[in-house]
Design a protein around this motif. Structure first.
Motif, PDB file in Angstrom:
ATOM      1  N   SER A   7       9.610 -16.343   3.535  1.00  0.00           N
ATOM      2  CA  SER A   7      10.413 -15.926   4.675  1.00  0.00           C
ATOM      3  C   SER A   7       9.543 -15.714   5.903  1.00  0.00           C
ATOM      4  CB  SER A   7      11.146 -14.622   4.346  1.00  0.00           C
ATOM      5  OG  SER A   7      12.018 -14.794   3.270  1.00  0.00           O
ATOM      6  N   GLU A   8      10.152 -15.899   7.054  1.00  0.00           N
ATOM      7  CA  GLU A   8       9.442 -15.661   8.311  1.00  0.00           C
ATOM      8  C   GLU A   8       9.128 -14.183   8.469  1.00  0.00           C
ATOM      9  OE1 GLU A   8      10.348 -16.156  13.064  1.00  0.00           O
ATOM     10  OE2 GLU A   8      11.247 -17.559  11.660  1.00  0.00           O
ATOM     11  N   VAL A   9      10.015 -13.330   7.963  1.00  0.00           N
ATOM     12  CA  VAL A   9       9.810 -11.888   8.012  1.00  0.00           C
ATOM     13  C   VAL A   9       9.959 -11.324   6.603  1.00  0.00           C
ATOM     14  CG1 VAL A   9      10.724  -9.701   8.847  1.00  0.00           C
ATOM     15  CG2 VAL A   9      10.607 -11.660  10.391  1.00  0.00           C
ATOM     16  N   LYS A  10       8.963 -10.573   6.179  1.00  0.00           N
ATOM     17  CA  LYS A  10       9.042  -9.880   4.896  1.00  0.00           C
ATOM     18  C   LYS A  10       8.460  -8.484   5.080  1.00  0.00           C
ATOM     19  CE  LYS A  10       8.150 -10.271  -0.056  1.00  0.00           C
ATOM     20  NZ  LYS A  10       7.566 -11.100  -1.147  1.00  0.00           N
ATOM     21  N   VAL A  11       9.255  -7.486   4.765  1.00  0.00           N
ATOM     22  CA  VAL A  11       8.838  -6.094   4.932  1.00  0.00           C
ATOM     23  C   VAL A  11       8.885  -5.406   3.585  1.00  0.00           C
ATOM     24  CG1 VAL A  11       9.760  -6.049   7.275  1.00  0.00           C
ATOM     25  CG2 VAL A  11      11.157  -5.206   5.383  1.00  0.00           C
ATOM     26  N   ARG A  12       8.373  -4.187   3.570  1.00  0.00           N
ATOM     27  CA  ARG A  12       8.420  -3.403   2.331  1.00  0.00           C
ATOM     28  C   ARG A  12       8.697  -1.946   2.656  1.00  0.00           C
ATOM     29  NH1 ARG A  12       4.171   0.335   3.513  1.00  0.00           N
ATOM     30  NH2 ARG A  12       2.180  -0.749   3.818  1.00  0.00           N
ATOM     31  N   PHE A  13       9.361  -1.308   1.715  1.00  0.00           N
ATOM     32  CA  PHE A  13       9.515   0.142   1.755  1.00  0.00           C
ATOM     33  C   PHE A  13       8.849   0.654   0.493  1.00  0.00           C
ATOM     34  CE2 PHE A  13      12.211   3.940   0.636  1.00  0.00           C
ATOM     35  CZ  PHE A  13      11.641   4.786   1.575  1.00  0.00           C
ATOM     36  N   ALA A  14       7.942   1.630   0.663  1.00  0.00           N
ATOM     37  CA  ALA A  14       7.082   2.017  -0.449  1.00  0.00           C
ATOM     38  C   ALA A  14       7.102   3.526  -0.680  1.00  0.00           C
ATOM     39  CB  ALA A  14       5.657   1.535  -0.182  1.00  0.00           C
ATOM     40  N   PRO A  15       8.185   4.053  -1.262  1.00  0.00           N
ATOM     41  CA  PRO A  15       8.237   5.490  -1.534  1.00  0.00           C
ATOM     42  C   PRO A  15       7.381   5.858  -2.740  1.00  0.00           C
ATOM     43  CG  PRO A  15      10.166   4.429  -2.433  1.00  0.00           C
ATOM     44  CD  PRO A  15       9.403   3.361  -1.696  1.00  0.00           C
ATOM     45  N   SER A  16       6.977   7.093  -2.787  1.00  0.00           N
ATOM     46  CA  SER A  16       6.243   7.624  -3.937  1.00  0.00           C
ATOM     47  C   SER A  16       7.196   8.489  -4.754  1.00  0.00           C
ATOM     48  CB  SER A  16       5.053   8.460  -3.455  1.00  0.00           C
ATOM     49  OG  SER A  16       4.390   9.049  -4.547  1.00  0.00           O
ATOM     50  N   MET A  27       7.386   0.791  -5.559  1.00  0.00           N
ATOM     51  CA  MET A  27       7.273   2.168  -5.999  1.00  0.00           C
ATOM     52  C   MET A  27       5.789   2.527  -6.109  1.00  0.00           C
ATOM     53  SD  MET A  27       9.611   4.458  -6.461  1.00  0.00           S
ATOM     54  CE  MET A  27      10.999   3.338  -6.614  1.00  0.00           C
ATOM     55  N   ASP A  28       5.317   3.388  -5.204  1.00  0.00           N
ATOM     56  CA  ASP A  28       3.911   3.788  -5.200  1.00  0.00           C
ATOM     57  C   ASP A  28       3.712   4.938  -6.193  1.00  0.00           C
ATOM     58  OD1 ASP A  28       3.596   1.871  -3.325  1.00  0.00           O
ATOM     59  OD2 ASP A  28       2.918   3.193  -1.708  1.00  0.00           O
ATOM     60  N   ASP A  29       3.587   4.572  -7.462  1.00  0.00           N
ATOM     61  CA  ASP A  29       3.605   5.556  -8.546  1.00  0.00           C
ATOM     62  C   ASP A  29       2.257   5.731  -9.222  1.00  0.00           C
ATOM     63  OD1 ASP A  29       3.537   3.063  -9.671  1.00  0.00           O
ATOM     64  OD2 ASP A  29       5.052   3.449 -11.192  1.00  0.00           O
ATOM     65  N   THR A  30       1.170   5.621  -8.456  1.00  0.00           N
ATOM     66  CA  THR A  30      -0.158   5.753  -9.056  1.00  0.00           C
ATOM     67  C   THR A  30      -0.591   7.206  -9.223  1.00  0.00           C
ATOM     68  OG1 THR A  30      -1.150   5.475  -6.856  1.00  0.00           O
ATOM     69  CG2 THR A  30      -0.945   3.508  -8.233  1.00  0.00           C
ATOM     70  N   ASP A  31       0.145   8.145  -8.655  1.00  0.00           N
ATOM     71  CA  ASP A  31      -0.150   9.565  -8.867  1.00  0.00           C
ATOM     72  C   ASP A  31       0.439   9.963 -10.222  1.00  0.00           C
ATOM     73  OD1 ASP A  31      -0.302  12.334  -8.898  1.00  0.00           O
ATOM     74  OD2 ASP A  31       0.065  12.529  -6.751  1.00  0.00           O
ATOM     75  N   ARG A  32      -0.382   9.868 -11.258  1.00  0.00           N
ATOM     76  CA  ARG A  32       0.115  10.070 -12.619  1.00  0.00           C
ATOM     77  C   ARG A  32       0.607  11.484 -12.861  1.00  0.00           C
ATOM     78  NH1 ARG A  32      -5.269   7.347 -15.311  1.00  0.00           N
ATOM     79  NH2 ARG A  32      -4.973   5.231 -14.488  1.00  0.00           N
ATOM     80  N   ARG A  34       6.260  -1.988  -9.218  1.00  0.00           N
ATOM     81  CA  ARG A  34       5.634  -0.679  -9.390  1.00  0.00           C
ATOM     82  C   ARG A  34       4.119  -0.850  -9.314  1.00  0.00           C
ATOM     83  NH1 ARG A  34       9.564  -0.605 -13.417  1.00  0.00           N
ATOM     84  NH2 ARG A  34      11.187   1.012 -13.137  1.00  0.00           N
ATOM     85  N   GLN A  35       3.468   0.003  -8.556  1.00  0.00           N
ATOM     86  CA  GLN A  35       2.017  -0.102  -8.461  1.00  0.00           C
ATOM     87  C   GLN A  35       1.347   0.180  -9.805  1.00  0.00           C
ATOM     88  OE1 GLN A  35       0.685   2.364  -5.129  1.00  0.00           O
ATOM     89  NE2 GLN A  35       0.605   0.524  -3.856  1.00  0.00           N
ATOM     90  N   SER A  36       1.968   0.996 -10.623  1.00  0.00           N
ATOM     91  CA  SER A  36       1.364   1.331 -11.915  1.00  0.00           C
ATOM     92  C   SER A  36       1.210   0.108 -12.806  1.00  0.00           C
ATOM     93  CB  SER A  36       2.206   2.393 -12.631  1.00  0.00           C
ATOM     94  OG  SER A  36       3.541   1.936 -12.808  1.00  0.00           O
ATOM     95  N   ALA A  37       1.956  -0.963 -12.508  1.00  0.00           N
ATOM     96  CA  ALA A  37       1.876  -2.181 -13.311  1.00  0.00           C
ATOM     97  C   ALA A  37       0.866  -3.177 -12.748  1.00  0.00           C
ATOM     98  CB  ALA A  37       3.254  -2.838 -13.393  1.00  0.00           C
ATOM     99  N   ARG A  38       0.165  -2.808 -11.678  1.00  0.00           N
ATOM    100  CA  ARG A  38      -0.697  -3.771 -10.984  1.00  0.00           C
ATOM    101  C   ARG A  38      -2.173  -3.363 -10.984  1.00  0.00           C
ATOM    102  NH1 ARG A  38       0.765  -7.577  -7.893  1.00  0.00           N
ATOM    103  NH2 ARG A  38      -0.663  -7.030  -6.184  1.00  0.00           N
TER     104      ARG A  38
END
Length: 444
Positions: free
Chosen positions: A2-11, A42-47, A74-78
């Motif tokens: 896509s020409e525009v791709k954004v993200r929303f990254a809540p914890s 999902m910024d879920d690296t804070d265990r 999910r960031q925990s999977a990366r």
């Protein structure tokens, strides 16, 4: 792509509040206005603090707002992708181990500030020999790893702030890796933005310094950096910091208070722009022509009273079917909703009007109106009630009592509904019925 791709990254370390929701709404509109993509990360690296319960609540809140997403991660999977990025940075000599404790770093900062210098990390760890590093690790000290910034200015054109420049030496080399090997936000966010081809990052201006570091990190890792837009943070109606009072502004709380998602979306989407929100605004109507450039530089003021007024306008337009579940729970049927909806301020009002029409309330009766109310009860027409009942009744009362204006209408409204303001009594009276009306007028 896509020409525009954004993200929303809540914890998922807490519930979404209005500040998070505004970022989500603006990113979603930016993507959809250009037929682009919206990634939910999902910024879920804070265990220690991340929970599945908070994640479920975040997903429910976003769906309640009407926001959908094209991809979810999910960031925990990366972790493997972050490890690979760390290896590349080490190979380039851009990551170096540091052994200072938090107490030692704090002491350094205090000394620098005492000397009138900016509290920037002094890169002392770069002077450690391999033998000294080995001795520290043998002594039980695990290193954290810092990214070595280039000794040159960092510049970019911000879609919210315009030209931004950070001079060399004004930023500390950021820590990218904890002692236990877990990446910090700065690293994981850049890796994700780079590998998911994010083109635009729209967020609060409290991230501006982070962006300076991240732009250099994008370059070091070989990613194309996205365009950035940093917007002023919302403040309260009094102009003071909003974050200290977010407990009552969590989306779950607002939903429980009867705030409609269309009202909240419209309010957040227009806040900080020259255009006032309307009760008819929807995601569909807000999307065409959305432009981040129209947002001003002044801190937008979140005023719960303004939101309540907009929420009332939204409710006034909603048919019974759109609110059926909530209204049924409040005891409101379709006939009653049609009678009262243009007068409700919030769904919290619904139980009162259900009691006024079909149950019991505490009438408001002034001693000086007792004789008048008794007269009104005697002159109330017989059933069946219809649209003509109320005007016929008022005509009789006006002639018999000699009253007019508020003196004629207000005592009736207070006695029959328990409130000084509300829906047309002509519409409410047939639902209330004669027996209930007489009982309230006579105080029985």
């Amino acid at each position: 792509m896509s020409e525009v791709k954004v993200r929303f990254a809540p914890s998922p370390t807490g519930r979404l509040h209005v500040g998070n929701a505004r970022v989500a709404v603006l990113n979603w509109l930016a993507a959809r206005s250009k037929a682009g993509e919206f990634l939910l990360r999902m910024d879920d690296t804070d265990r220690e603090r991340s929970t599945k319960a908070f994640e479920r609540e975040i997903l429910e809140d976003l769906k309640w707002l009407g926001l959908d997403w094209d991809d979810f991660v999910r960031q925990s999977a990366r972790q493997g992708r972050y490890d690979a990025a760390v290896a590349r940075l080490k190979a380039k000599g851009r990551l170096y181990p540091c052994f200072e404790t938090a107490e030692e770093l704090e002491l350094k900062r205090k000394i620098q500030l005492g000397r009138g210098k900016p509290p920037v990390y002094d890169r002392a760890a770069l002077d450690l020999s391999a033998e000294e590093q080995a001795a520290l690790m043998a002594d039980g000290r695990a290193p954290h790893w810092r990214f070595k910034l280039a000794d040159q200015p960092i510049e970019w054109t911000d879609l919210g702030r315009g030209a931004v420049r950070f001079e060399a030496g004004h930023l500390s080399d950021p820590v990218l890796l904890r002692e236990d090997g877990r990446p910090l936000y700065t690293l994981s966010s850049v890796v994700d933005d780079g590998e998911f081809f994010i083109t635009h990052v729209i967020r609060g201006e409290d991230h501006v310094a982070n962006t300076a570091v991240q732009i250099e990190l994008f370059q070091a890792l070989g990613y194309d950096a996205p365009r950035f837009a940093h917007l002023p943070l919302m403040v309260g109606a009094d102009g003071k910091q909003l974050s200290k009072r977010l407990g009552s502004l969590a989306l779950g709380d607002l939903r429980a208070q009867g705030v409609q998602p269309e009202a909240l979306v419209a309010y957040l989407a227009r806040l900080g722009t020259p255009t006032a929100p309307e009760g008819s605004d929807t995601l569909d109507s807000l999307t065409p022509g959305f432009d981040i450039a129209v947002f001003g530089r002044a801190a937008p003021r979140f005023d719960p009273k303004e939101l309540a007024q907009l929420n009332a306008k939204v409710l006034h337009r909603k048919p019974y079917a759109a609110l059926a579940e909530a209204l049924r729970q409040a005891g409101v049927d379709e006939a009653l909703w049609d009678a009262v909806r243009e007068n409700v301020e919030s769904l919290e009002d619904a139980p009162h009007w259900a009691a006024a029409a079909y149950g019991e309330i505490e009438p408001e009766r002034a001693p000086e109106d007792e004789a008048y109310l008794a007269q009104a009860a005697d002159l109330l027409p017989d059933e069946p009630f219809d649209a003509e009942t109320y005007p016929v009744w008022i005509g009789r009362l006006k002639e018999a009592s000699g009253r007019k204006g508020k003196g004629l209408f207000m005592p009736l409204r207070r006695a029959l509904t328990g409130r000084a303001h509300g829906p047309d009594l002509g519409a409410l009276l047939p639902l209330m019925g004669r027996a209930r009306a007489v009982r309230r007028l006579k105080g029985g």
